[in-house]
Write a protein that holds these residues in place. Structure first.
Motif, PDB file in Angstrom:
ATOM      1  N   THR A 197      34.534  77.001  62.091  1.00  0.00           N
ATOM      2  CA  THR A 197      33.730  75.794  62.250  1.00  0.00           C
ATOM      3  C   THR A 197      33.337  75.264  60.871  1.00  0.00           C
ATOM      4  N   GLU A 198      33.243  73.936  60.780  1.00  0.00           N
ATOM      5  CA  GLU A 198      32.751  73.257  59.586  1.00  0.00           C
ATOM      6  C   GLU A 198      31.729  72.227  60.032  1.00  0.00           C
ATOM      7  N   ALA A 199      30.673  72.082  59.273  1.00  0.00           N
ATOM      8  CA  ALA A 199      29.649  71.094  59.593  1.00  0.00           C
ATOM      9  C   ALA A 199      29.020  70.607  58.300  1.00  0.00           C
ATOM     10  N   GLY A 200      28.488  69.390  58.351  1.00  0.00           N
ATOM     11  CA  GLY A 200      27.870  68.861  57.150  1.00  0.00           C
ATOM     12  C   GLY A 200      27.115  67.578  57.413  1.00  0.00           C
ATOM     13  N   ILE A 201      26.320  67.175  56.413  1.00  0.00           N
ATOM     14  CA  ILE A 201      25.560  65.931  56.471  1.00  0.00           C
ATOM     15  C   ILE A 201      25.716  65.207  55.141  1.00  0.00           C
ATOM     16  N   LYS A 202      25.521  63.895  55.172  1.00  0.00           N
ATOM     17  CA  LYS A 202      25.577  63.090  53.958  1.00  0.00           C
ATOM     18  C   LYS A 202      24.667  61.880  54.109  1.00  0.00           C
ATOM     19  N   PHE A 203      23.936  61.571  53.026  1.00  0.00           N
ATOM     20  CA  PHE A 203      23.082  60.391  52.966  1.00  0.00           C
ATOM     21  C   PHE A 203      23.457  59.608  51.712  1.00  0.00           C
ATOM     22  N   SER A 204      23.652  58.314  51.866  1.00  0.00           N
ATOM     23  CA  SER A 204      23.965  57.481  50.699  1.00  0.00           C
ATOM     24  C   SER A 204      23.193  56.175  50.778  1.00  0.00           C
ATOM     25  N   TYR A 205      22.824  55.681  49.591  1.00  0.00           N
ATOM     26  CA  TYR A 205      22.112  54.410  49.491  1.00  0.00           C
ATOM     27  C   TYR A 205      22.712  53.624  48.324  1.00  0.00           C
ATOM     28  N   VAL A 206      23.033  52.357  48.586  1.00  0.00           N
ATOM     29  CA  VAL A 206      23.653  51.498  47.585  1.00  0.00           C
ATOM     30  C   VAL A 206      22.857  50.202  47.478  1.00  0.00           C
ATOM     31  N   ILE A 254      24.000  53.617  43.037  1.00  0.00           N
ATOM     32  CA  ILE A 254      24.455  54.406  44.172  1.00  0.00           C
ATOM     33  C   ILE A 254      23.782  55.780  44.113  1.00  0.00           C
ATOM     34  N   TYR A 255      23.181  56.183  45.234  1.00  0.00           N
ATOM     35  CA  TYR A 255      22.559  57.499  45.356  1.00  0.00           C
ATOM     36  C   TYR A 255      23.193  58.208  46.549  1.00  0.00           C
ATOM     37  N   SER A 256      23.505  59.489  46.385  1.00  0.00           N
ATOM     38  CA  SER A 256      24.171  60.217  47.464  1.00  0.00           C
ATOM     39  C   SER A 256      23.745  61.679  47.459  1.00  0.00           C
ATOM     40  N   VAL A 257      23.522  62.221  48.665  1.00  0.00           N
ATOM     41  CA  VAL A 257      23.228  63.639  48.868  1.00  0.00           C
ATOM     42  C   VAL A 257      24.160  64.151  49.955  1.00  0.00           C
ATOM     43  N   MET A 260      23.741  20.990  31.938  1.00  0.00           N
ATOM     44  CA  MET A 260      22.799  20.955  33.052  1.00  0.00           C
ATOM     45  C   MET A 260      23.192  22.046  34.042  1.00  0.00           C
ATOM     46  N   ASN A 261      22.205  22.555  34.781  1.00  0.00           N
ATOM     47  CA  ASN A 261      22.477  23.605  35.766  1.00  0.00           C
ATOM     48  C   ASN A 261      23.420  23.099  36.843  1.00  0.00           C
ATOM     49  N   ASP A 262      24.321  23.991  37.268  1.00  0.00           N
ATOM     50  CA  ASP A 262      25.304  23.640  38.288  1.00  0.00           C
ATOM     51  C   ASP A 262      24.840  24.157  39.648  1.00  0.00           C
ATOM     52  N   PHE A 263      25.128  23.411  40.700  1.00  0.00           N
ATOM     53  CA  PHE A 263      24.655  23.754  42.044  1.00  0.00           C
ATOM     54  C   PHE A 263      25.291  25.044  42.575  1.00  0.00           C
ATOM     55  N   ARG A 264      26.349  25.518  41.951  1.00  0.00           N
ATOM     56  CA  ARG A 264      27.023  26.728  42.429  1.00  0.00           C
ATOM     57  C   ARG A 264      26.379  28.013  41.917  1.00  0.00           C
ATOM     58  N   SER A 265      25.299  27.923  41.166  1.00  0.00           N
ATOM     59  CA  SER A 265      24.567  29.118  40.742  1.00  0.00           C
ATOM     60  C   SER A 265      23.956  29.811  41.963  1.00  0.00           C
ATOM     61  N   ASN A 266      23.829  31.132  41.882  1.00  0.00           N
ATOM     62  CA  ASN A 266      23.357  31.875  43.054  1.00  0.00           C
ATOM     63  C   ASN A 266      22.845  33.243  42.622  1.00  0.00           C
ATOM     64  N   HIS A 267      22.130  33.906  43.524  1.00  0.00           N
ATOM     65  CA  HIS A 267      21.624  35.261  43.310  1.00  0.00           C
ATOM     66  C   HIS A 267      21.707  35.980  44.648  1.00  0.00           C
ATOM     67  N   PHE A 268      22.478  37.081  44.684  1.00  0.00           N
ATOM     68  CA  PHE A 268      22.727  37.779  45.941  1.00  0.00           C
ATOM     69  C   PHE A 268      22.413  39.269  45.755  1.00  0.00           C
ATOM     70  N   ILE A 269      21.602  39.811  46.671  1.00  0.00           N
ATOM     71  CA  ILE A 269      21.231  41.228  46.653  1.00  0.00           C
ATOM     72  C   ILE A 269      21.692  41.848  47.971  1.00  0.00           C
ATOM     73  N   TYR A 270      22.426  42.939  47.861  1.00  0.00           N
ATOM     74  CA  TYR A 270      22.920  43.623  49.058  1.00  0.00           C
ATOM     75  C   TYR A 270      22.514  45.087  48.993  1.00  0.00           C
ATOM     76  N   GLU A 271      21.971  45.600  50.094  1.00  0.00           N
ATOM     77  CA  GLU A 271      21.569  47.000  50.192  1.00  0.00           C
ATOM     78  C   GLU A 271      22.218  47.625  51.423  1.00  0.00           C
ATOM     79  N   GLU A 272      22.634  48.896  51.274  1.00  0.00           N
ATOM     80  CA  GLU A 272      23.315  49.581  52.372  1.00  0.00           C
ATOM     81  C   GLU A 272      22.934  51.054  52.372  1.00  0.00           C
ATOM     82  N   ASN A 273      22.591  51.553  53.547  1.00  0.00           N
ATOM     83  CA  ASN A 273      22.273  52.967  53.725  1.00  0.00           C
ATOM     84  C   ASN A 273      23.160  53.525  54.842  1.00  0.00           C
ATOM     85  N   ILE A 274      23.910  54.593  54.530  1.00  0.00           N
ATOM     86  CA  ILE A 274      24.759  55.251  55.523  1.00  0.00           C
ATOM     87  C   ILE A 274      24.326  56.705  55.640  1.00  0.00           C
TER      88      ILE A 274
END
Length: 823
Positions: free
Chosen positions: A463-472, A446-449, A489-503
């Protein structure tokens, strides 16, 4: 007996975040000096002249100046205190009329006659404090928190409830965001629950509850934010504390009473000299526990006739050891600028072994078959984080700029071995056990500014103001191997999942006082979300790209000196957590498992509150919220295979309507109470397997805390909560309740504290409920070693006589107790 009867009649106090945000305020200013020297970080308490009840507290800045707001016209007194000086009271101030600002002039302090090295300050904070924008619970102020975990402390918070899976609700509404030191955890429900259950209460300074945050905060969280602030003290010189504690949990089962050892130990220190401040902490927790889960299921044919019955009984036993460390430094560049760095880490090592017996019965109740499963789980969770922060105050009017740069990494690993034996109707094994081995690593980066700016325009507009950037980036692998007796023996339920998110987010917030009676606040937050997921094993992926606006608005009307009304509105969002989108399969046994859903959508809510405040402390709130595309944890069944699995889907609309009351009372100089009462109705409407489903129920909850001063330095607490039968998503929960007893003795001239805590002494706290919708008909029960006895000893060392520069507890604790500071 009279005192115990008063406990059940006592009323107590909590507050909501919006209630005080826009009250009519009168500014009281002044300067605190000793001779020609400005006194920095002196405590300035505003007291009602009639009863000496504390209305507001502030600290002086580096120039000895203070600015404290009176919530209404009236007669007040200022009480000023600083370590090493005699307390000083101001003359009575009469506030009201046409003016909005009042000057108390210069308040001069005198040095105490004692040698400063002999002065010891014990900061005895009240349990609950009402702040401008939040409810603050001081964890150490409750003796019953000794030896507790963060989850157990949260469970007792006013208006908070926790279900058997660790999901947190606030005022009957799900979707609470839990933050650590003002930063999101980005953890799944299960991982967050595990973190909170293994974080000792001794590591926590305070917990903040914000039911309706402004646009300054992330829009995530349908029902609000719970912010856990860890301990950090910035007194001059070297100081800190050491705590050692031991607990015993009690669990009865199979005609046996299990005594389960636990321990909690912590070290906190800080050293400040000149412009440098160093601080750190270390916490260790060992836990050995047991809990029992029972599930009963009915399976139906297409014509709705009963096909089979099944029951599952699982006994969990295990142990864990966790370590939390934190090290930080602040450099005071000037009187107006501060640069800071913080590093922290958490490590968890646990071994859990659930033993499960599953039986399947005919519709007539005859045993047909069964399964006997043993799972060996080895859990290794590690995370570490770093933060660089900068703060610059341009002047004394409140104009400031802050900047934060954060990095967080989670490394989680689960290794499991599931052994399943099929049994005939007589309970005899039919064949050799089937083995399933799993290796499940998970890595989150996780990266955030973030940057925020505050600019007041006079006394009536800000007044209040601001910015934010995040990457996961979330990288998950599951490797299953199966052994049916012919080798692995290898099972069919094996998996590999990559998720990326930028807000990417930006906000602006405006606060304006229109007149003596009317004030408004309005803001809007824009958030752009870009996310993508990739199932590497199956070569399938998805992308999402959207922008949303989240407005907030508050209107306050001061009816008179004792009554005010606040109407607030906000739009918020709950995005799916990473584990809910992870399409992997996690097993309880061969017939019961959990599976993620990568196609989940975010859920959006509209929230409105109307609050009435009487005398600044008696608070009544009417709440309404409506949520679309609700992310629900639902169960699905397969009648043919007799399997049941849990997953998350956007299946319904949700409406919450409730009424809450908060009221503080001080029954006598030695006895005060806090009570929170909430009555609410939850209604869900949706579609399951192309059929409409609906559920609605009205429930209530009560949180009570009673504090007794038995003798100087000796206090007691009697607290508890009751949650009636109620609806949590599609689960109808049984009533749940608990009581805790705590004793606390201060010794060694305030340098040490001995605590004894008895949690749930009668074993009342149990979880149960049922689900009935579509073809799902399930009931469950869950109990654990909730009965616990804890003893702890805390020793404070160092120069507690020297005042801090940026943050500290009150130096006038005993006076606050005498004049009503506990209220």
């Amino acid at each position: 007996m009279k005192k115990l009867m008063m406990f059940w009649l006592a009323l107590g106090c909590s507050t909501t975040s919006v209630l005080a945000q826009n009250l009519k305020l009168y500014k009281v200013t002044g300067t605190v000096k000793y001779g020609e020297t400005f006194i920095q970080a002196a405590s300035v308490a505003l007291l009602n002249a009639s009863d000496s009840v504390v209305v507001k507290m502030e600290m002086t800045d580096e120039k000895g100046k203070f600015n404290v707001n009176a919530p209404a016209a009236g007669r007040y007194i200022l009480l000023v205190s600083s370590v090493g000086y005699n307390n000083q009271y101001s003359p009575v101030l009469t506030i009201g009329g046409s003016g909005d600002s009042y000057s108390a002039g210069v308040i001069s302090l005198n040095v105490q006659s004692k040698d400063l090295t002999a002065v010891v300050v014990t900061a005895k904070k009240p349990l609950i404090e009402q702040k401008i924008d939040k409810l603050v619970v001081n964890v150490d102020a409750a003796p019953s928190n000794a030896g507790a975990t963060a989850m157990e402390v949260i469970e007792k918070l006013p208006g908070v409830s926790v279900n058997n899976e660790g999901a947190i609700s606030l005022k009957g509404k799900p979707g609470v965001v839990v933050m650590l030191d003002g930063k999101p955890t980005y953890l799944s429900r299960e991982d967050l629950a595990n973190l909170l259950k293994n974080t000792p209460a001794s590591a926590i300074d305070k917990i903040e509850i914000m039911t309706n945050p402004s646009s300054k905060y992330d829009a995530a969280g349908n029902s609000g934010i719970i912010n856990i602030k860890t301990k950090k003290n910035l007194k001059l010189g070297l100081n800190g504390s050491v705590m050692v504690g031991a607990s015993a949990g009690f669990f009865s089962g199979n005609d046996l009473l299990y005594v389960l050892p636990k321990s909690q130990n912590s070290l906190n220190f800080n050293f400040r000299k000149s412009k440098i401040n160093l601080y750190g902490s270390y916490n260790n927790q060992y836990n050995k526990g047991r809990h029992e889960l029972s599930i009963t299921r009915n399976f139906y044919n297409d014509d709705k006739s009963l096909n089979a019955k099944a029951d599952l009984g699982t006994m969990f036993s295990g142990k864990s050891n966790s370590h939390t460390a934190r090290l930080g430094a602040d450099y005071f560049i000037s009187d107006k600028s501060t640069l800071g760095v913080v590093f922290s880490g958490f490590g968890y090592w646990g071994d859990v072994q659930p033993v499960t017996v599953s039986n399947i019965y005919t519709p007539d109740g005859l045993l047909e078959s069964g399964l006997y499963s043993i799972t060996d789980n080895t859990l290794r969770f590690r995370n570490y984080s770093g933060n660089i922060n900068f703060k610059h105050q341009f002047d004394s009017t409140g104009k400031e700029w802050t900047f934060d740069l954060d990095y967080v990494r989670y490394n989680n690993l689960t290794d499991m071995l599931l052994s399943t034996s099929a049994l005939d109707k007589w309970g005899n094994p039919i064949a050799a056990a089937i083995l399933l081995k799993g290796h499940l690593p998970s890595h989150i980066n996780i990266y955030s500014v973030k940057s925020d700016y505050v600019h007041p325009f006079g006394d009536n507009f800000k007044t209040e103001a601001g910015i934010k950037f995040s990457y996961v980036k979330n990288n998950n692998v599951v490797e299953y191997a199966r052994n049916d007796g012919d080798g692995w023996m290898n099972d069919f339920r094996s998996n590999h999942f990559i998720y990326e998110e930028n807000i990417n987010a930006a906000y602006i917030n405006l606060n304006k006082k229109l007149s003596d009676k009317w004030s408004v606040q309005a803001g809007v937050r824009a958030e752009h979300t870009y996310s993508k997921g990739n199932q590497v094993t199956t070569d399938s992926s998805f992308k999402k790209n959207y922008i949303n606006l989240f407005p907030t608005a508050y209107v306050t009307y001061a009816m008179n000196a004792k009554n005010s009304l606040t109407l607030s509105y906000s739009r918020r969002v709950d995005r799916p957590n990473y584990q809910d989108m992870n399409p992997f399969i996690y097993f309880l046994d061969s017939l019961t498992y959990r599976k993620g859903n990568p196609f989940l959508l975010p859920q959006f809510s509209h929230n409105a509150e109307l609050s009435h405040v009487f005398k600044g402390k008696f608070i009544t709130t009417l709440q309404y919220s409506r949520t679309t595309d609700v992310i629900m944890q639902i169960l699905k069944q397969n009648t043919e295979t007799k399997t049941t699995f849990q997953t998350a889907e956007n299946v319904s609309r949700y409406r919450n309507l409730g009424l809450s009351v908060n009221a503080p009372f001080k029954w006598s100089p030695w006895f005060n109470s806090n009570l929170f009462v909430n009555v609410f109705n939850n209604r869900y409407e949706g579609v399951y397997k192309n059929e409409p489903v609906a559920a609605s129920y009205t429930a209530f909850m009560v949180n009570v805390t009673n504090n007794f001063t038995l003798a100087p330095g000796f206090s007691a607490e009697l607290s508890g909560f009751y949650r009636s039968k109620g609806l949590d998503e599609m689960l109808m929960m049984n009533a749940m309740y608990q009581m805790t007893i705590g004793l606390q003795k201060t010794m060694m001239n305030g340098k040490s504290t001995l605590r004894l805590n008895i949690r749930d002494p009668f074993g009342w706290q149990k979880f149960g409920g049922y689900m009935k919708y579509g073809d799902v008909d399930i009931s469950l029960k869950n109990r654990w070693d909730s009965r616990q006895v804890t003893a702890s000893f805390t020793y404070r060392f160092g120069k507690s006589t020297v005042a801090p520069s940026r943050k500290r507890g009150s130096g006038i604790s005993e006076e606050l107790n005498r004049v009503g500071g506990q209220e």
